[in-house]
Scaffold this active site. Structure first.
Site, PDB file in Angstrom:
ATOM      1  N   CYS A  94       0.837  -1.196   0.000  1.00  0.00           N
ATOM      2  CA  CYS A  94       0.000   0.000   0.000  1.00  0.00           C
ATOM      3  C   CYS A  94       0.878   1.254   0.000  1.00  0.00           C
ATOM      4  O   CYS A  94       1.819   1.369   0.805  1.00  0.00           O
ATOM      5  CB  CYS A  94      -0.880  -0.037   1.243  1.00  0.00           C
ATOM      6  SG  CYS A  94      -1.683   1.508   1.635  1.00  0.00           S
ATOM      7  N   GLU A  95       0.577   2.179  -0.878  1.00  0.00           N
ATOM      8  CA  GLU A  95       1.392   3.394  -0.955  1.00  0.00           C
ATOM      9  C   GLU A  95       1.136   4.352   0.207  1.00  0.00           C
ATOM     10  O   GLU A  95       1.903   5.280   0.430  1.00  0.00           O
ATOM     11  CB  GLU A  95       1.155   4.117  -2.276  1.00  0.00           C
ATOM     12  CG  GLU A  95      -0.198   4.756  -2.440  1.00  0.00           C
ATOM     13  CD  GLU A  95      -0.335   5.523  -3.751  1.00  0.00           C
ATOM     14  OE1 GLU A  95      -1.111   6.488  -3.783  1.00  0.00           O
ATOM     15  OE2 GLU A  95       0.336   5.158  -4.744  1.00  0.00           O
ATOM     16  N   HIS A  96       0.072   4.114   0.973  1.00  0.00           N
ATOM     17  CA  HIS A  96      -0.240   5.000   2.096  1.00  0.00           C
ATOM     18  C   HIS A  96       0.525   4.630   3.364  1.00  0.00           C
ATOM     19  O   HIS A  96       0.954   5.514   4.109  1.00  0.00           O
ATOM     20  CB  HIS A  96      -1.747   4.975   2.390  1.00  0.00           C
ATOM     21  CG  HIS A  96      -2.568   5.464   1.238  1.00  0.00           C
ATOM     22  ND1 HIS A  96      -3.801   4.932   0.911  1.00  0.00           N
ATOM     23  CD2 HIS A  96      -2.323   6.423   0.321  1.00  0.00           C
ATOM     24  CE1 HIS A  96      -4.277   5.552  -0.151  1.00  0.00           C
ATOM     25  NE2 HIS A  96      -3.408   6.459  -0.527  1.00  0.00           N
ATOM     26  N   HIS A  97       0.675   3.320   3.615  1.00  0.00           N
ATOM     27  CA  HIS A  97       1.340   2.879   4.844  1.00  0.00           C
ATOM     28  C   HIS A  97       2.522   1.940   4.584  1.00  0.00           C
ATOM     29  O   HIS A  97       3.209   1.540   5.512  1.00  0.00           O
ATOM     30  CB  HIS A  97       0.335   2.165   5.766  1.00  0.00           C
ATOM     31  CG  HIS A  97      -0.861   2.996   6.105  1.00  0.00           C
ATOM     32  ND1 HIS A  97      -2.069   2.859   5.458  1.00  0.00           N
ATOM     33  CD2 HIS A  97      -1.021   3.999   7.004  1.00  0.00           C
ATOM     34  CE1 HIS A  97      -2.929   3.734   5.955  1.00  0.00           C
ATOM     35  NE2 HIS A  97      -2.325   4.432   6.889  1.00  0.00           N
ATOM     36  N   GLN A 135      -5.092  -0.286  -4.799  1.00  0.00           N
ATOM     37  CA  GLN A 135      -5.709  -1.353  -5.595  1.00  0.00           C
ATOM     38  C   GLN A 135      -6.444  -0.785  -6.798  1.00  0.00           C
ATOM     39  O   GLN A 135      -6.425  -1.374  -7.884  1.00  0.00           O
ATOM     40  CB  GLN A 135      -6.660  -2.161  -4.712  1.00  0.00           C
ATOM     41  CG  GLN A 135      -7.263  -3.371  -5.431  1.00  0.00           C
ATOM     42  CD  GLN A 135      -8.079  -4.237  -4.490  1.00  0.00           C
ATOM     43  OE1 GLN A 135      -7.812  -4.299  -3.300  1.00  0.00           O
ATOM     44  NE2 GLN A 135      -9.092  -4.901  -5.017  1.00  0.00           N
ATOM     45  N   HIS A 163      -6.005  -6.033   2.572  1.00  0.00           N
ATOM     46  CA  HIS A 163      -5.037  -4.976   2.852  1.00  0.00           C
ATOM     47  C   HIS A 163      -4.614  -5.047   4.313  1.00  0.00           C
ATOM     48  O   HIS A 163      -5.439  -4.920   5.214  1.00  0.00           O
ATOM     49  CB  HIS A 163      -5.660  -3.605   2.555  1.00  0.00           C
ATOM     50  CG  HIS A 163      -5.956  -3.390   1.106  1.00  0.00           C
ATOM     51  ND1 HIS A 163      -5.344  -2.402   0.369  1.00  0.00           N
ATOM     52  CD2 HIS A 163      -6.785  -4.038   0.246  1.00  0.00           C
ATOM     53  CE1 HIS A 163      -5.782  -2.447  -0.882  1.00  0.00           C
ATOM     54  NE2 HIS A 163      -6.670  -3.434  -0.974  1.00  0.00           N
ATOM     55  N   CYS A 165      -3.125  -2.929   5.987  1.00  0.00           N
ATOM     56  CA  CYS A 165      -3.344  -1.687   6.732  1.00  0.00           C
ATOM     57  C   CYS A 165      -4.676  -1.718   7.472  1.00  0.00           C
ATOM     58  O   CYS A 165      -4.879  -0.953   8.414  1.00  0.00           O
ATOM     59  CB  CYS A 165      -3.260  -0.470   5.808  1.00  0.00           C
ATOM     60  SG  CYS A 165      -4.433  -0.480   4.452  1.00  0.00           S
TER      61      CYS A 165
END
Length: 209
Positions: A94-97, A135, A163, A165
Protein backbone atom coordinates in the site's frame (compact mmCIF):
# COMPACT_ATOMS: atom_id res chain seq x y z
CA UNK A 1 18.65 32.87 -10.01
CA UNK A 2 19.81 32.02 -6.47
CA UNK A 3 21.83 28.76 -6.56
CA UNK A 4 19.89 27.25 -3.63
CA UNK A 5 16.52 27.92 -5.29
CA UNK A 6 17.85 26.59 -8.60
CA UNK A 7 18.88 23.35 -6.90
CA UNK A 8 15.37 22.74 -5.58
CA UNK A 9 13.84 23.48 -8.97
CA UNK A 10 16.25 21.17 -10.80
CA UNK A 11 14.29 17.97 -11.36
CA UNK A 12 17.39 15.84 -11.81
CA UNK A 13 18.68 16.87 -8.37
CA UNK A 14 15.26 16.43 -6.76
CA UNK A 15 14.84 12.91 -8.11
CA UNK A 16 18.40 11.72 -7.62
CA UNK A 17 18.34 8.18 -6.30
CA UNK A 18 19.93 7.64 -2.87
CA UNK A 19 22.91 5.33 -2.61
CA UNK A 20 22.67 1.89 -1.02
CA UNK A 21 24.53 3.14 2.05
CA UNK A 22 22.07 6.04 2.39
CA UNK A 23 19.16 3.60 2.15
CA UNK A 24 20.70 1.38 4.82
CA UNK A 25 21.23 4.39 7.08
CA UNK A 26 17.54 5.24 6.66
CA UNK A 27 16.66 1.78 7.98
CA UNK A 28 18.93 2.35 10.99
CA UNK A 29 17.11 5.62 11.63
CA UNK A 30 13.75 3.82 11.62
CA UNK A 31 15.08 1.17 13.99
CA UNK A 32 16.15 3.89 16.42
CA UNK A 33 12.81 5.65 15.96
CA UNK A 34 10.83 2.60 17.12
CA UNK A 35 13.07 2.28 20.18
CA UNK A 36 15.45 -0.43 18.99
CA UNK A 37 19.22 -0.62 19.36
CA UNK A 38 20.43 -1.01 15.77
CA UNK A 39 23.83 -2.16 17.02
CA UNK A 40 22.61 -5.28 18.79
CA UNK A 41 23.62 -8.58 17.23
CA UNK A 42 20.23 -9.52 15.77
CA UNK A 43 19.88 -6.19 13.97
CA UNK A 44 23.41 -5.57 12.73
CA UNK A 45 22.67 -6.96 9.26
CA UNK A 46 19.03 -5.85 9.16
CA UNK A 47 19.62 -2.63 7.18
CA UNK A 48 21.34 -4.46 4.32
CA UNK A 49 18.71 -7.22 4.39
CA UNK A 50 15.88 -4.68 4.24
CA UNK A 51 17.45 -2.86 1.29
CA UNK A 52 17.92 -6.14 -0.59
CA UNK A 53 14.32 -7.10 0.18
CA UNK A 54 13.11 -3.72 -1.08
CA UNK A 55 15.05 -4.21 -4.31
CA UNK A 56 13.09 -7.43 -4.85
CA UNK A 57 9.69 -6.29 -3.59
CA UNK A 58 9.76 -3.07 -5.62
CA UNK A 59 11.48 -4.41 -8.74
CA UNK A 60 8.49 -3.25 -10.80
CA UNK A 61 9.98 0.23 -11.03
CA UNK A 62 12.84 -1.21 -13.09
CA UNK A 63 10.56 -3.05 -15.53
CA UNK A 64 8.75 -1.77 -18.63
CA UNK A 65 5.16 -3.12 -18.75
CA UNK A 66 4.99 -2.78 -22.53
CA UNK A 67 8.18 -4.77 -22.94
CA UNK A 68 6.90 -7.43 -20.54
CA UNK A 69 3.86 -8.08 -22.72
CA UNK A 70 6.23 -8.37 -25.65
CA UNK A 71 5.24 -10.29 -28.68
CA UNK A 72 1.66 -11.10 -29.65
CA UNK A 73 0.47 -14.10 -31.65
CA UNK A 74 -1.83 -14.02 -34.66
CA UNK A 75 -2.00 -17.78 -35.33
CA UNK A 76 -5.11 -18.42 -33.26
CA UNK A 77 -6.97 -20.80 -35.63
CA UNK A 78 -9.91 -18.43 -35.85
CA UNK A 79 -10.44 -18.23 -32.07
CA UNK A 80 -12.72 -15.27 -31.30
CA UNK A 81 -13.94 -15.78 -27.74
CA UNK A 82 -12.86 -14.62 -24.28
CA UNK A 83 -9.41 -15.43 -22.99
CA UNK A 84 -9.46 -15.53 -19.19
CA UNK A 85 -6.64 -16.07 -16.72
CA UNK A 86 -8.10 -16.57 -13.26
CA UNK A 87 -6.66 -16.52 -9.76
CA UNK A 88 -3.35 -14.78 -10.49
CA UNK A 89 -1.93 -14.49 -6.96
CA UNK A 90 0.05 -11.36 -6.16
CA UNK A 91 1.63 -9.44 -3.29
CA UNK A 92 1.99 -5.69 -3.30
CA UNK A 93 2.42 -2.80 -0.85
CA UNK A 94 0.00 0.00 0.00
CA UNK A 95 1.39 3.39 -0.96
CA UNK A 96 -0.24 5.00 2.10
CA UNK A 97 1.34 2.88 4.84
CA UNK A 98 3.83 0.68 2.93
CA UNK A 99 2.31 -2.48 4.40
CA UNK A 100 1.41 -5.58 2.38
CA UNK A 101 -1.55 -6.18 0.10
CA UNK A 102 -2.18 -9.73 -1.04
CA UNK A 103 -4.82 -11.09 -3.32
CA UNK A 104 -5.65 -12.44 -6.74
CA UNK A 105 -6.43 -10.97 -10.12
CA UNK A 106 -8.80 -12.26 -12.79
CA UNK A 107 -8.03 -10.90 -16.25
CA UNK A 108 -9.93 -11.43 -19.49
CA UNK A 109 -9.85 -9.97 -22.96
CA UNK A 110 -11.73 -10.53 -26.18
CA UNK A 111 -9.14 -10.88 -28.98
CA UNK A 112 -9.29 -8.99 -32.23
CA UNK A 113 -7.05 -11.31 -34.23
CA UNK A 114 -4.13 -11.36 -31.74
CA UNK A 115 -3.49 -13.02 -28.38
CA UNK A 116 -0.86 -12.71 -25.66
CA UNK A 117 1.32 -15.46 -24.27
CA UNK A 118 -0.48 -16.56 -21.10
CA UNK A 119 2.55 -16.11 -18.85
CA UNK A 120 2.84 -12.50 -20.03
CA UNK A 121 -0.43 -11.57 -18.34
CA UNK A 122 0.73 -12.93 -14.98
CA UNK A 123 4.07 -11.16 -15.38
CA UNK A 124 2.26 -7.90 -16.10
CA UNK A 125 0.42 -8.25 -12.80
CA UNK A 126 3.78 -8.74 -11.09
CA UNK A 127 5.24 -5.60 -12.66
CA UNK A 128 2.52 -3.36 -11.24
CA UNK A 129 2.26 -5.29 -7.96
CA UNK A 130 5.98 -4.78 -7.33
CA UNK A 131 5.43 -1.04 -6.88
CA UNK A 132 3.77 1.02 -4.20
CA UNK A 133 0.10 0.84 -5.11
CA UNK A 134 -3.52 1.50 -4.45
CA UNK A 135 -5.71 -1.35 -5.60
CA UNK A 136 -7.79 0.98 -7.72
CA UNK A 137 -4.76 2.31 -9.57
CA UNK A 138 -3.29 -1.14 -10.11
CA UNK A 139 -6.56 -2.40 -11.60
CA UNK A 140 -6.72 0.50 -14.06
CA UNK A 141 -3.02 0.24 -14.96
CA UNK A 142 -3.30 -3.41 -15.94
CA UNK A 143 -6.44 -2.82 -18.03
CA UNK A 144 -4.95 0.20 -19.79
CA UNK A 145 -1.69 -1.59 -20.59
CA UNK A 146 -3.36 -4.66 -22.13
CA UNK A 147 -5.76 -2.47 -24.11
CA UNK A 148 -2.91 -0.29 -25.38
CA UNK A 149 -0.54 -3.11 -26.42
CA UNK A 150 -2.96 -5.77 -27.66
CA UNK A 151 -5.85 -3.55 -28.83
CA UNK A 152 -8.47 -6.25 -28.22
CA UNK A 153 -12.21 -5.76 -28.50
CA UNK A 154 -12.26 -5.32 -24.74
CA UNK A 155 -10.54 -6.02 -21.43
CA UNK A 156 -12.15 -7.05 -18.14
CA UNK A 157 -10.32 -7.18 -14.81
CA UNK A 158 -11.37 -7.98 -11.27
CA UNK A 159 -8.96 -7.85 -8.33
CA UNK A 160 -9.79 -9.21 -4.88
CA UNK A 161 -7.32 -8.34 -2.14
CA UNK A 162 -6.81 -8.09 1.59
CA UNK A 163 -5.04 -4.98 2.85
CA UNK A 164 -2.81 -5.37 5.89
CA UNK A 165 -3.34 -1.69 6.73
CA UNK A 166 -6.86 -2.79 7.77
CA UNK A 167 -5.57 -5.81 9.69
CA UNK A 168 -2.36 -4.64 11.38
CA UNK A 169 -3.45 -1.09 12.27
CA UNK A 170 -6.51 1.16 12.33
CA UNK A 171 -9.75 -0.83 12.54
CA UNK A 172 -7.88 -4.20 12.67
CA UNK A 173 -10.39 -6.28 10.75
CA UNK A 174 -9.25 -9.60 9.30
CA UNK A 175 -10.88 -11.30 6.34
CA UNK A 176 -12.23 -8.15 4.69
CA UNK A 177 -11.49 -8.25 0.97
CA UNK A 178 -11.60 -5.25 -1.32
CA UNK A 179 -12.89 -5.84 -4.86
CA UNK A 180 -12.09 -3.57 -7.80
CA UNK A 181 -12.97 -3.90 -11.49
CA UNK A 182 -12.01 -2.27 -14.77
CA UNK A 183 -13.65 -2.71 -18.17
CA UNK A 184 -12.80 -1.46 -21.63
CA UNK A 185 -14.40 -1.87 -25.04
CA UNK A 186 -17.13 -4.46 -25.32
CA UNK A 187 -16.99 -5.28 -21.59
CA UNK A 188 -17.68 -1.64 -20.80
CA UNK A 189 -20.42 -1.29 -23.40
CA UNK A 190 -22.34 -4.56 -23.04
CA UNK A 191 -23.75 -5.83 -19.75
CA UNK A 192 -24.04 -9.35 -21.18
CA UNK A 193 -20.28 -9.53 -21.75
CA UNK A 194 -19.58 -8.34 -18.21
CA UNK A 195 -21.98 -11.01 -16.95
CA UNK A 196 -20.10 -13.67 -18.95
CA UNK A 197 -16.84 -12.51 -17.41
CA UNK A 198 -18.21 -12.85 -13.88
CA UNK A 199 -19.76 -16.24 -14.72
CA UNK A 200 -16.40 -17.49 -15.97
CA UNK A 201 -14.71 -16.39 -12.77
CA UNK A 202 -17.29 -18.07 -10.57
CA UNK A 203 -18.03 -21.25 -12.49
CA UNK A 204 -15.54 -21.54 -15.32
CA UNK A 205 -18.35 -21.58 -17.89
CA UNK A 206 -19.81 -18.55 -19.59
CA UNK A 207 -21.98 -18.84 -22.66
CA UNK A 208 -22.06 -16.18 -25.30
CA UNK A 209 -25.56 -15.33 -26.41
Amino acid sequence: MDATIHKFLDKSDKNERPTRSEAEEAVRTLLRYIGEDETREGLQDTPSRVVRAYEEMFAGYEQDPEQILGRTFEEVAGYKDIVLIRDIAFHSHCEHHMVPIHGKAHIAYLPDGKVLGLSKVARLVDVFAHRLQTQEAMTAQIADQIQSVLQPLGVAIMIEAEHMCMVMRGIRREGSDTVTTAFTGIFSDEASERARFFDLIRTGSGRRS
